[in-house]
Motif scaffolding. Structure first.
Motif, PDB file in Angstrom:
ATOM      1  N   ASP A 536       2.191  28.334   2.683  1.00 15.42           N
ATOM      2  CA  ASP A 536       1.266  28.705   3.752  1.00 15.42           C
ATOM      3  C   ASP A 536       0.644  27.415   4.275  1.00 15.42           C
ATOM      4  O   ASP A 536      -0.051  26.703   3.540  1.00 15.42           O
ATOM      5  CB  ASP A 536       0.168  29.640   3.242  1.00 15.42           C
ATOM      6  CG  ASP A 536       0.723  30.975   2.776  1.00 15.42           C
ATOM      7  OD1 ASP A 536       1.576  31.530   3.486  1.00 15.42           O
ATOM      8  OD2 ASP A 536       0.329  31.440   1.691  1.00 15.42           O
ATOM      9  N   VAL A 537       0.892  27.115   5.537  1.00 19.29           N
ATOM     10  CA  VAL A 537       0.437  25.861   6.148  1.00 19.29           C
ATOM     11  C   VAL A 537      -0.593  26.199   7.216  1.00 19.29           C
ATOM     12  O   VAL A 537      -0.292  26.901   8.190  1.00 19.29           O
ATOM     13  CB  VAL A 537       1.606  25.077   6.765  1.00 19.29           C
ATOM     14  CG1 VAL A 537       1.114  23.752   7.328  1.00 19.29           C
ATOM     15  CG2 VAL A 537       2.704  24.852   5.733  1.00 19.29           C
ATOM     16  N   THR A 538      -1.820  25.701   7.040  1.00 22.77           N
ATOM     17  CA  THR A 538      -2.926  25.990   7.961  1.00 22.77           C
ATOM     18  C   THR A 538      -3.302  24.740   8.734  1.00 22.77           C
ATOM     19  O   THR A 538      -3.557  23.676   8.143  1.00 22.77           O
ATOM     20  CB  THR A 538      -4.154  26.506   7.197  1.00 22.77           C
ATOM     21  OG1 THR A 538      -3.784  27.668   6.453  1.00 22.77           O
ATOM     22  CG2 THR A 538      -5.277  26.856   8.157  1.00 22.77           C
ATOM     23  N   PHE A 539      -3.335  24.863  10.064  1.00 24.41           N
ATOM     24  CA  PHE A 539      -3.722  23.752  10.934  1.00 24.41           C
ATOM     25  C   PHE A 539      -5.240  23.737  11.052  1.00 24.41           C
ATOM     26  O   PHE A 539      -5.851  24.687  11.547  1.00 24.41           O
ATOM     27  CB  PHE A 539      -3.066  23.915  12.303  1.00 24.41           C
ATOM     28  CG  PHE A 539      -3.478  22.870  13.298  1.00 24.41           C
ATOM     29  CD1 PHE A 539      -3.132  21.538  13.109  1.00 24.41           C
ATOM     30  CD2 PHE A 539      -4.220  23.220  14.425  1.00 24.41           C
ATOM     31  CE1 PHE A 539      -3.495  20.572  14.034  1.00 24.41           C
ATOM     32  CE2 PHE A 539      -4.584  22.263  15.359  1.00 24.41           C
ATOM     33  CZ  PHE A 539      -4.236  20.938  15.158  1.00 24.41           C
ATOM     34  N   GLU A 540      -5.859  22.623  10.588  1.00 26.15           N
ATOM     35  CA  GLU A 540      -7.312  22.521  10.569  1.00 26.15           C
ATOM     36  C   GLU A 540      -7.889  21.887  11.830  1.00 26.15           C
ATOM     37  O   GLU A 540      -9.074  22.073  12.136  1.00 26.15           O
ATOM     38  CB  GLU A 540      -7.757  21.689   9.355  1.00 26.15           C
ATOM     39  CG  GLU A 540      -7.422  22.324   8.014  1.00 26.15           C
ATOM     40  CD  GLU A 540      -8.304  23.522   7.726  1.00 26.15           C
ATOM     41  OE1 GLU A 540      -9.440  23.566   8.219  1.00 26.15           O
ATOM     42  OE2 GLU A 540      -7.847  24.433   7.002  1.00 26.15           O
ATOM     43  N   GLY A 541      -7.091  21.098  12.549  1.00 33.45           N
ATOM     44  CA  GLY A 541      -7.610  20.457  13.750  1.00 33.45           C
ATOM     45  C   GLY A 541      -7.095  19.038  13.904  1.00 33.45           C
ATOM     46  O   GLY A 541      -6.260  18.562  13.125  1.00 33.45           O
ATOM     47  N   MET A 542      -7.600  18.328  14.937  1.00 32.08           N
ATOM     48  CA  MET A 542      -7.171  16.976  15.263  1.00 32.08           C
ATOM     49  C   MET A 542      -8.366  16.030  15.240  1.00 32.08           C
ATOM     50  O   MET A 542      -9.506  16.437  15.475  1.00 32.08           O
ATOM     51  CB  MET A 542      -6.516  16.926  16.652  1.00 32.08           C
ATOM     52  CG  MET A 542      -5.287  17.798  16.816  1.00 32.08           C
ATOM     53  SD  MET A 542      -3.832  17.101  16.019  1.00 32.08           S
ATOM     54  CE  MET A 542      -3.466  15.739  17.138  1.00 32.08           C
ATOM     55  N   GLU A 543      -8.084  14.762  14.961  1.00 29.40           N
ATOM     56  CA  GLU A 543      -9.101  13.728  15.071  1.00 29.40           C
ATOM     57  C   GLU A 543      -8.462  12.467  15.633  1.00 29.40           C
ATOM     58  O   GLU A 543      -7.260  12.243  15.494  1.00 29.40           O
ATOM     59  CB  GLU A 543      -9.732  13.427  13.702  1.00 29.40           C
ATOM     60  CG  GLU A 543      -8.759  12.886  12.672  1.00 29.40           C
ATOM     61  CD  GLU A 543      -9.460  12.499  11.381  1.00 29.40           C
ATOM     62  OE1 GLU A 543     -10.653  12.147  11.434  1.00 29.40           O
ATOM     63  OE2 GLU A 543      -8.795  12.541  10.329  1.00 29.40           O
ATOM     64  N   ARG A 544      -9.273  11.625  16.280  1.00 32.73           N
ATOM     65  CA  ARG A 544      -8.808  10.380  16.879  1.00 32.73           C
ATOM     66  C   ARG A 544      -9.042   9.224  15.894  1.00 32.73           C
ATOM     67  O   ARG A 544     -10.161   9.065  15.390  1.00 32.73           O
ATOM     68  CB  ARG A 544      -9.544  10.142  18.193  1.00 32.73           C
ATOM     69  CG  ARG A 544      -9.215   8.853  18.921  1.00 32.73           C
ATOM     70  CD  ARG A 544      -7.783   8.803  19.383  1.00 32.73           C
ATOM     71  NE  ARG A 544      -7.372   9.861  20.263  1.00 32.73           N
ATOM     72  CZ  ARG A 544      -7.443   9.802  21.600  1.00 32.73           C
ATOM     73  NH1 ARG A 544      -7.919   8.720  22.192  1.00 32.73           N
ATOM     74  NH2 ARG A 544      -7.006  10.824  22.329  1.00 32.73           N
ATOM     75  N   VAL A 545      -7.990   8.455  15.630  1.00 31.89           N
ATOM     76  CA  VAL A 545      -8.099   7.286  14.747  1.00 31.89           C
ATOM     77  C   VAL A 545      -7.486   6.087  15.467  1.00 31.89           C
ATOM     78  O   VAL A 545      -6.666   6.228  16.364  1.00 31.89           O
ATOM     79  CB  VAL A 545      -7.392   7.510  13.393  1.00 31.89           C
ATOM     80  CG1 VAL A 545      -8.036   8.628  12.601  1.00 31.89           C
ATOM     81  CG2 VAL A 545      -5.901   7.793  13.590  1.00 31.89           C
TER      82      VAL A 545
END
Length: 666
Positions: A536-545
């Protein structure tokens, strides 16, 4: 000043190559020892001057000398130091300089370590090597100078292709070129033997270590390139039958055939013409790859975009090298002694079948690679020959080869008892069938060809281990006695076992990751969960690095199985402002059982139905890591064989003069 020193050093190397291409071969023809021995000084001089030129170019990249056009086009002041160094060979001009450097390394290697090679043969070999150097050095000096200046210099460079800013791609070209160019010295040995009119067991013994070294490097280069494509390009594949992939694979196939054919020439004084032809073709296909990559025929991440005029120069060198050597072969090969006789069922016959299959596979790949280019040139019609053609034409031949490989070590020279061999392997055959049926039951079906391939991989693996166990009498004598026998086995025998075992292991990865791959491509927003292969793969969100010379959007994927956390994956989408391009950085959870592989693409446009969503590509690739493990075994096997004392010492000198057969009396 440093670039000018590098340019001048290239000119001096070219002058030495001209001398080496003439003086040693004249000395061999006129039996003048000093003229023949001059090849040692000129080959070492070439290496020194080309080394100075390469160091000068690398220094320009390391110091970001933007007065050098090559540095401007392929580097940037913010680029990490490793990739500044890799930029030395990241362009057409720089990679060509690396090519001639390796060419000089092999020439100098024969000069330094060929003390047991007769002076006439060594002189002719180094002269032929100098012919190749002369062609490429003239090409570089006339059309592809890596030290061209740019005034006024810009404030900064254009950066290297971001796809090439990777550790795998930093090491891939040098290894690949060591393989490509390594076959040049084998080619030179073959042409020298034709000029001398002499091919015998001693010649084969001298050629084998150089062939093995080139084959190992080419194997490592192809493996590293495949691994890079797998984790860097974001599509989850390790081979796509891309034309540039194909032109590296074809010399590898012919080099493999050459390795086995040279064994027959050494052991049985047979296959002389065939071994010579394979030596010529292996390097000829390396040159063909150089032409295809640098001629502008292809648009590929692997290819160098150069103008057609340079492509015509390479085509001229290609025609001269291949045409001249094949014409010489056609003239001299019929005069060679035929060698030992053998029965249709024998080790000689098995190795011949091995070479024929590898040659046929090379022909199929050559047709599929060049036919679209030829058709477009003639009719301006574009067609695509892709994986379906190559899989249908090449894979069945490779499966037949695997079956023969398992039998080969059991065959005796001159004549073998095939029925007896099959009886000895009946237990291996039963185990292979049972293991395949068990896998079929566990997988609950699948492609029939995949199970046939797995059956042959298990067959090769078990047959190879049984043959090695028979050699050391495993389970027939005490363990200490078996260990003693293993230590006394020639290293080449261990090398063969490791290489054959490695191919079987790699096949598990080839088959598993192709036949039972599971893939999902979905739109995701924070909180979206995907089920794949029990995860089960859950997408938590994006961040800029931010990185040294890029900005990345990094996703966070939480992976669970049965409600228990397994790992967190961080796929990225990187943007390189200077190069004005983006790359995909996949995130991979690797185990022996398989890889969970994720890559993410940029958000969809605000006008689409899935506004604000991203595209997530997630795969489960069973057994894929067995590919890299198996290829490692192949390289290790080559290393064991190369370290065999018989190859280091070489063959004794023969006092016989030209053993060229004359026409039989009527």
């Amino acid at each position: 000043m440093i670039p000018e020193i590098g340019h001048f050093a290239l000119a001096l190397a070219f002058a030495l190559a001209l001398v080496q291409s003439v003086l040693p071969i004249l000395g061999a023809n006129r039996e003048k020892l000093l003229w023949m021995q001059s090849a040692r000084a000129t080959s070492l001089g070439q290496l020194s001057f080309i080394g100075i030129a390469f160091a000068a170019l690398m220094r320009s990249f390391v110091t970001s000398d933007f007065t050098v056009l090559n540095v401007v086009e392929n580097s940037h002041s913010l680029k990490p130091m490793l990739f500044k160094i890799a930029g030395t060979w990241g362009s057409h001009e720089g990679s060509l300089l690396l090519w001639v450097l390796i060419l000089s390394v092999f020439g100098a290697g024969v000069s330094l370590f060929g003390s047991n090679i007769p002076e006439p043969l060594k002189a002719r070999t180094l002269a032929v090597q100098a012919w190749i150097s002369t062609g490429f050095l003239s090409f570089m000096l006339l059309t592809s100078n890596p030290f061209d200046r740019l005034f006024p210099p810009p404030l900064d460079g254009n950066d290297l292709n971001p796809l090439l800013q990777d550790v795998g791609l930093a090491l891939h070209p040098p290894l690949l070129y060591l393989g490509y160019v390594g076959f040049s010295i084998v080619f030179s040995f073959a042409v020298a033997a034709l000029l001398e009119g002499r091919v015998d067991a001693a010649w084969a013994r001298w050629v084998r270590p150089w062939t093995l070294a080139a084959w190992m490097c080419l194997t490592a280069g192809i493996t590293l390139g495949s691994w890079w494509a797998y984790y860097e390009l974001g599509w989850g594949g390790w081979w796509f039958w891309d034309p540039v992939e194909n032109v590296s694979f074809m010399p590898w196939l012919l080099g493999t055939a050459l390795l086995h054919s040279a064994i027959v020439t050494e052991k049985r004084d047979a296959f002389k013409s065939w071994t010579i032809l394979l030596a010529i073709l292996a390097f000829s296909f390396s040159l063909l790859g150089t032409f295809v990559v640098r001629s502008g025929l292809l648009t590929s991440v692997h290819a160098f975009a150069v103008d057609p005029e340079r492509g015509m120069y390479i085509l001229f060198l290609l025609a001269l090298s291949i045409g001249g050597s094949l014409a010489l072969f056609a003239w001299r090969a019929p005069l060679m002694e035929p060698g030992g006789l053998f029965k249709p069922v024998s080790r000689e016959a098995g190795l011949l079948l091995n070479s024929i299959i590898l040659g046929a596979a090379t022909g199929a790949i050559l047709f599929g690679t060049l036919y679209p280019l030829f058709l477009e040139a003639v009719t301006d019609e574009k067609i695509s020959v892709g994986p379906p053609f190559f899989n249908a034409s090449v894979v069945p031949m490779m499966l037949l080869l695997v079956f023969v490989m398992a039998l080969g070590p059991y065959l005796s020279w001159k004549r073998a008892d095939l029925v007896g061999i099959l009886q000895r392997l009946r237990f291996v055959a039963v185990l292979s069938v049972l293991a395949t049926l068990t896998l079929w039951y566990l997988q609950n079906g699948g492609p029939v060809l995949a199970y046939l391939s797995i059956l042959l991989a298990i067959w090769l693996f078990l047959a190879t281990l049984r043959e090695w166990g028979t050699r050391i009498r495993l389970f027939d004598v005490s363990f200490a006695e078996s260990l003693h026998r293993a230590r006394n086995l020639p290293r080449a025998a261990h090398g063969m076992t490791l290489a054959h075992t490695g191919l079987a292991i790699a096949m598990f990865g080839f088959i598993g990751s192709s036949a039972w791959k599971v893939e999902e491509i979905v739109f995701v927003t924070p909180g979206t969960t995907i089920e794949i292969a029990g995860f089960d793969v859950t997408f938590e969100g994006m961040e800029r690095v931010r990185g040294p010379n890029y900005v990345a959007d990094r996703g966070t994927l939480v992976v669970e199985r049965g409600g228990k956390p397994i790992t967190i994956l961080y796929p990225e989408r990187r943007s390189y402002p200077v190069a004005q391009s983006t790359t995909t950085e996949s995130a991979i959870r690797s185990t022996l059982a398989g890889d969970l592989y994720a890559s993410i693409s940029t958000p969809l446009s605000e006008t689409s139905e899935q506004s604000g969503a991203l595209t997530l590509r997630i795969l489960y690739e069973p057994l894929v890591n067995f590919i890299w493990i198996g290829m490692g075994f192949l390289i290790l096997g080559g290393g064991f064989s190369l370290s065999d004392r018989r190859l280091r010492v070489g063959a004794p000198r023969s006092r016989k003069t030209l053993p060229v057969a004359t026409a039989p009396a009527e």
